[in-house]
Design a protein around this motif. Sequence first.
Motif, PDB file in Angstrom:
ATOM      1  N   ARG A 175       0.799  -1.220   0.000  1.00 24.56           N
ATOM      2  CA  ARG A 175       0.000   0.000   0.000  1.00 24.56           C
ATOM      3  C   ARG A 175       0.834   1.274   0.000  1.00 24.56           C
ATOM      4  O   ARG A 175       0.428   2.283  -0.521  1.00 24.56           O
ATOM      5  CB  ARG A 175      -0.919  -0.001   1.216  1.00 24.56           C
ATOM      6  N   GLN A 176       2.002   1.221   0.649  1.00 18.22           N
ATOM      7  CA  GLN A 176       2.832   2.432   0.710  1.00 18.22           C
ATOM      8  C   GLN A 176       4.269   2.080   1.056  1.00 18.22           C
ATOM      9  O   GLN A 176       4.536   1.025   1.614  1.00 18.22           O
ATOM     10  CB  GLN A 176       2.279   3.403   1.754  1.00 18.22           C
ATOM     11  N   GLU A 177       5.151   2.980   0.722  1.00 18.50           N
ATOM     12  CA  GLU A 177       6.554   2.838   1.073  1.00 18.50           C
ATOM     13  C   GLU A 177       6.732   3.280   2.529  1.00 18.50           C
ATOM     14  O   GLU A 177       6.180   4.298   2.937  1.00 18.50           O
ATOM     15  CB  GLU A 177       7.379   3.731   0.140  1.00 18.50           C
ATOM     16  N   LEU A 178       7.499   2.501   3.298  1.00 14.82           N
ATOM     17  CA  LEU A 178       7.669   2.805   4.719  1.00 14.82           C
ATOM     18  C   LEU A 178       9.112   2.560   5.151  1.00 14.82           C
ATOM     19  O   LEU A 178       9.784   1.681   4.603  1.00 14.82           O
ATOM     20  CB  LEU A 178       6.753   1.924   5.576  1.00 14.82           C
ATOM     21  N   PRO A 179       9.574   3.305   6.155  1.00 20.24           N
ATOM     22  CA  PRO A 179      10.915   3.052   6.704  1.00 20.24           C
ATOM     23  C   PRO A 179      10.882   1.857   7.655  1.00 20.24           C
ATOM     24  O   PRO A 179       9.825   1.470   8.166  1.00 20.24           O
ATOM     25  CB  PRO A 179      11.237   4.344   7.458  1.00 20.24           C
ATOM     26  N   VAL A 180      12.049   1.300   7.916  1.00 20.78           N
ATOM     27  CA  VAL A 180      12.156   0.131   8.786  1.00 20.78           C
ATOM     28  C   VAL A 180      11.563   0.419  10.168  1.00 20.78           C
ATOM     29  O   VAL A 180      10.874  -0.432  10.742  1.00 20.78           O
ATOM     30  CB  VAL A 180      13.625  -0.313   8.921  1.00 20.78           C
ATOM     31  N   SER A 181      11.792   1.612  10.703  1.00 13.82           N
ATOM     32  CA  SER A 181      11.295   1.931  12.045  1.00 13.82           C
ATOM     33  C   SER A 181       9.766   1.852  12.107  1.00 13.82           C
ATOM     34  O   SER A 181       9.204   1.330  13.069  1.00 13.82           O
ATOM     35  CB  SER A 181      11.770   3.314  12.484  1.00 13.82           C
ATOM     36  N   GLU A 235      17.521   7.071   2.043  1.00 13.92           N
ATOM     37  CA  GLU A 235      17.355   8.520   2.081  1.00 13.92           C
ATOM     38  C   GLU A 235      18.011   8.991   3.379  1.00 13.92           C
ATOM     39  O   GLU A 235      17.432   8.838   4.459  1.00 13.92           O
ATOM     40  CB  GLU A 235      15.878   8.895   2.048  1.00 13.92           C
ATOM     41  N   GLY A 236      19.212   9.516   3.268  1.00 12.60           N
ATOM     42  CA  GLY A 236      19.958   9.894   4.462  1.00 12.60           C
ATOM     43  C   GLY A 236      20.313   8.645   5.248  1.00 12.60           C
ATOM     44  O   GLY A 236      20.920   7.718   4.714  1.00 12.60           O
ATOM     45  N   THR A 237      19.916   8.608   6.502  1.00 14.09           N
ATOM     46  CA  THR A 237      20.202   7.447   7.341  1.00 14.09           C
ATOM     47  C   THR A 237      19.057   6.440   7.354  1.00 14.09           C
ATOM     48  O   THR A 237      19.187   5.372   7.932  1.00 14.09           O
ATOM     49  CB  THR A 237      20.477   7.877   8.801  1.00 14.09           C
ATOM     50  N   ARG A 238      17.946   6.763   6.729  1.00 14.47           N
ATOM     51  CA  ARG A 238      16.788   5.871   6.712  1.00 14.47           C
ATOM     52  C   ARG A 238      16.761   5.033   5.446  1.00 14.47           C
ATOM     53  O   ARG A 238      17.128   5.494   4.376  1.00 14.47           O
ATOM     54  CB  ARG A 238      15.488   6.664   6.794  1.00 14.47           C
ATOM     55  N   ILE A 239      16.272   3.815   5.605  1.00 12.44           N
ATOM     56  CA  ILE A 239      16.051   2.938   4.462  1.00 12.44           C
ATOM     57  C   ILE A 239      14.549   2.729   4.337  1.00 12.44           C
ATOM     58  O   ILE A 239      13.889   2.349   5.302  1.00 12.44           O
ATOM     59  CB  ILE A 239      16.776   1.596   4.620  1.00 12.44           C
TER      60      ILE A 239
END
Length: 140
Positions: A37-43, A74-78
Amino acid sequence: MDAQGQAWDAAAADRAVAVLKAVADPSRYRLLWALSRQELPVSALAELLGAHVAATSQHLAKLRAAGLVVSRREGTRIYYRAAEVRGLLDEAALVAGAAGGGGAAADAPPESAATAAQEQAAPARRRPVGTGRRRPATEH
């Protein structure tokens, strides 16, 4: 059928089994469902599962190895997003409904069956997906 055709079938079967093994875990199924449904970061995905980021990352690595998710930094986030898996998730929900003795999921259109499967796999208490910041308990 010639030997070359049989070898291709065996390789295709091996790839299909690898995909099914990757989705066979309830946490990985829920990750795929959310990422379809959407792109999300690991956290945010870890929060959705109620699991540690390290455990969530291991699940994502298995899904990535099977070609079911892709990532970008994106920066420190995947950030992760699902490959084309909606059909797989919908079919799994339909088969699960049929194997479970029929019921509403077996008779429902694919979208409804898949939604029902997601709701059954969802945690009892849902948390909003956000930045990971929590509000103080005393806030009114």
